[in-house]
Design a protein around this motif. Structure first.
Motif, PDB file in Angstrom:
ATOM      1  N   TRP A  68       1.410   5.885  -5.239  1.00 25.81           N
ATOM      2  CA  TRP A  68       0.321   6.194  -4.619  1.00 25.81           C
ATOM      3  C   TRP A  68       1.115   6.703  -3.169  1.00 25.81           C
ATOM      4  CZ3 TRP A  68      -4.278   7.296  -5.991  1.00 25.81           C
ATOM      5  CH2 TRP A  68      -5.459   7.179  -5.043  1.00 25.81           C
ATOM      6  N   THR A  70       1.218   7.952   0.417  1.00 21.03           N
ATOM      7  CA  THR A  70       0.307   7.996   1.775  1.00 21.03           C
ATOM      8  C   THR A  70       1.266   8.666   3.032  1.00 21.03           C
ATOM      9  OG1 THR A  70       1.272   5.868   2.211  1.00 21.03           O
ATOM     10  CG2 THR A  70      -0.808   5.756   1.157  1.00 21.03           C
ATOM     11  N   ALA A  80      -2.757  10.476   0.364  1.00 18.72           N
ATOM     12  CA  ALA A  80      -3.558   9.539  -0.173  1.00 18.72           C
ATOM     13  C   ALA A  80      -3.789   8.299   0.875  1.00 18.72           C
ATOM     14  CB  ALA A  80      -3.219   8.876  -1.313  1.00 18.72           C
ATOM     15  N   LEU A  81      -4.941   7.682   0.595  1.00 22.91           N
ATOM     16  CA  LEU A  81      -5.208   6.650   1.915  1.00 22.91           C
ATOM     17  C   LEU A  81      -5.028   5.311   1.286  1.00 22.91           C
ATOM     18  CD1 LEU A  81      -8.361   8.130   3.276  1.00 22.91           C
ATOM     19  CD2 LEU A  81      -6.288   8.573   4.273  1.00 22.91           C
ATOM     20  N   HIS A  82      -4.605   4.394   2.021  1.00 25.99           N
ATOM     21  CA  HIS A  82      -4.586   3.033   1.489  1.00 25.99           C
ATOM     22  C   HIS A  82      -4.373   2.054   2.859  1.00 25.99           C
ATOM     23  CE1 HIS A  82      -2.147  -0.698   0.258  1.00 25.99           C
ATOM     24  NE2 HIS A  82      -3.335  -0.903  -0.460  1.00 25.99           N
ATOM     25  N   TYR A  83      -5.623   1.281   3.034  1.00 27.93           N
ATOM     26  CA  TYR A  83      -5.586   0.302   4.112  1.00 27.93           C
ATOM     27  C   TYR A  83      -6.291  -0.990   3.605  1.00 27.93           C
ATOM     28  CZ  TYR A  83     -10.413   1.955   4.924  1.00 27.93           C
ATOM     29  OH  TYR A  83     -11.646   2.378   4.982  1.00 27.93           O
ATOM     30  N   SER A  85      -8.866  -4.139   4.054  1.00 28.05           N
ATOM     31  CA  SER A  85     -10.092  -4.183   4.429  1.00 28.05           C
ATOM     32  C   SER A  85     -10.398  -5.741   4.769  1.00 28.05           C
ATOM     33  CB  SER A  85     -11.185  -3.598   3.451  1.00 28.05           C
ATOM     34  OG  SER A  85     -11.084  -4.044   2.207  1.00 28.05           O
ATOM     35  N   ASP A 100      -8.307  -4.219  -0.256  1.00 26.77           N
ATOM     36  CA  ASP A 100      -8.044  -3.341   0.587  1.00 26.77           C
ATOM     37  C   ASP A 100      -8.816  -1.857  -0.168  1.00 26.77           C
ATOM     38  OD1 ASP A 100      -7.058  -3.349  -2.209  1.00 26.77           O
ATOM     39  OD2 ASP A 100      -4.753  -2.927  -1.818  1.00 26.77           O
ATOM     40  N   ILE A 102      -8.681   2.251  -1.294  1.00 25.58           N
ATOM     41  CA  ILE A 102      -7.740   3.553  -1.445  1.00 25.58           C
ATOM     42  C   ILE A 102      -8.462   4.656  -1.438  1.00 25.58           C
ATOM     43  CG2 ILE A 102      -5.996   2.156  -2.561  1.00 25.58           C
ATOM     44  CD1 ILE A 102      -7.114   3.185  -5.396  1.00 25.58           C
ATOM     45  N   TYR A 106      -7.238  14.330  -4.499  1.00 23.51           N
ATOM     46  CA  TYR A 106      -5.947  13.991  -5.183  1.00 23.51           C
ATOM     47  C   TYR A 106      -5.802  15.515  -6.006  1.00 23.51           C
ATOM     48  CZ  TYR A 106      -9.907  14.224  -8.733  1.00 23.51           C
ATOM     49  OH  TYR A 106     -11.097  14.427  -9.480  1.00 23.51           O
TER      50      TYR A 106
END
Length: 315
Positions: A68, A70, A80-83, A85, A100, A102, A106
């Protein structure tokens, strides 16, 4: 430093728009299957799945999806986003939970993904002839969504062109033509058949790791349109690779992604883009296996034009 390539290693020959339109009509497979929005995946029945399963020898499972991504870069303008939560401080304790998020835009050059039949229209028409403006809107696709495809298990033929040519990778802009496909089949001891998936390795991600990222939208190795009639004649169900199947720059006047138009909009063949095929190349070389079982399980997204995906090859 560029890798030595054959003398005819450009993106040509050039193709006029009229020639391309004739080619589109020659491979067009509308009104052939029910349900229509599964397109060429209708070729794959239970017998195909059993034949694919019978190819398993060692049980080696090779994932084909990229990590993935980022990190922004020349080939990843929309990372791409990933953080996180939840770091164990949102819900009541015991047990603590970690969650998390996502997300990804894409359809680009960085995320491994599947293109469904709603992703591409040519001359305003999706596969099957429906008007794209009527069938795809802000709420998603009403025809040809990824949810209509479901999973696919079938035989896969792996065209490892750098291995055939004795080079680490194909340089960006190098077209893979019909003659390259048949030469690869002979060299690798395999043949593309009805209902098969076809994966093309150009060595893109090896080149990226060794030389750095570049704008793959501007220059990338991939199929020339003259290879498509051969693939259509073999009755393939799926096409993909470590690029997006199209050679770039496009050799076709006024059409930036001609293989996309032919495969998806004319033939009803979904595409797999941006796969990392380096581990598969090593495994195929070690076992001398260039045909094997492939499993593709896209997310079930109603109205989606595709899905991030991590296909697996089973040797």
């Amino acid at each position: 430093m560029e890798t030595p390539q054959p003398e005819d290693a450009g993106n040509g020959p050039a193709v006029t728009r009229a020639e391309f339109d004739d080619l589109f009509e020659s491979v067009r497979a509308w009104e052939r299957w029910t349900p229509a929005d599964r397109g060429a995946w209708n070729r794959v029945g239970e017998e195909h799945v059993r034949r694919a399963a019978a190819l398993v020898r060692t049980g080696t499972v090779v994932p084909l999806g990229r990590p993935w991504d980022t990190a922004a870069g020349p080939d990843n303008g929309r990372p791409a986003l990933h953080y996180m939560s939840d770091l164990g401080d949102v819900e009541a304790p015991e047990p603590a939970t970690h969650k998390d998020f996502i997300g990804a835009d894409y359809h680009g050059k960085a995320v491994s993904h599947l293109d469904a039949l709603s992703h591409v229209a040519y001359r305003g028409r999706l596969y099957g002839g429906g008007a794209a403006r009527e069938l795809v809107g802000a709420g998603g696709a009403r025809f040809g969504s990824v949810a209509a495809l479901g999973p696919l298990v079938t035989r896969c033929v792996f065209l490892d062109l750098p291995a055939v040519l004795g080079v680490p990778w194909l340089e960006p802009g190098r077209a893979v033509r019909a003659a390259d496909v048949t030469a690869a089949e002979e060299a690798l001891g395999t043949e593309i058949g009805e209902g098969d998936a076809v994966l093309l390795r150009t060595g893109r991600f090896r080149r990226r790791r060794e030389l750095g990222a570049w704008d793959a939208s501007a220059a990338c190795a991939g199929f020339h349109v003259d290879a498509v009639p051969l693939l259509a004649g073999r009755g393939i169900a799926l096409l993909g690779g470590d690029g997006d199947s199209d050679v770039r720059p496009s050799p076709v006047e006024g059409v930036h992604s001609p293989v996309h138009a032919l495969a998806v909009a004319a033939m009803g063949v979904p595409l797999l883009d941006n796969l990392d095929l380096e581990e598969l190349s090593a495994a195929a070389s070690a076992t001398e296996r260039y045909a094997f079982m492939l499993v593709v399980a896209p997310l079930n997204i109603p109205g989606g034009t595709g899905s991030p995906v991590n296909p697996v090859a089973v040797l």
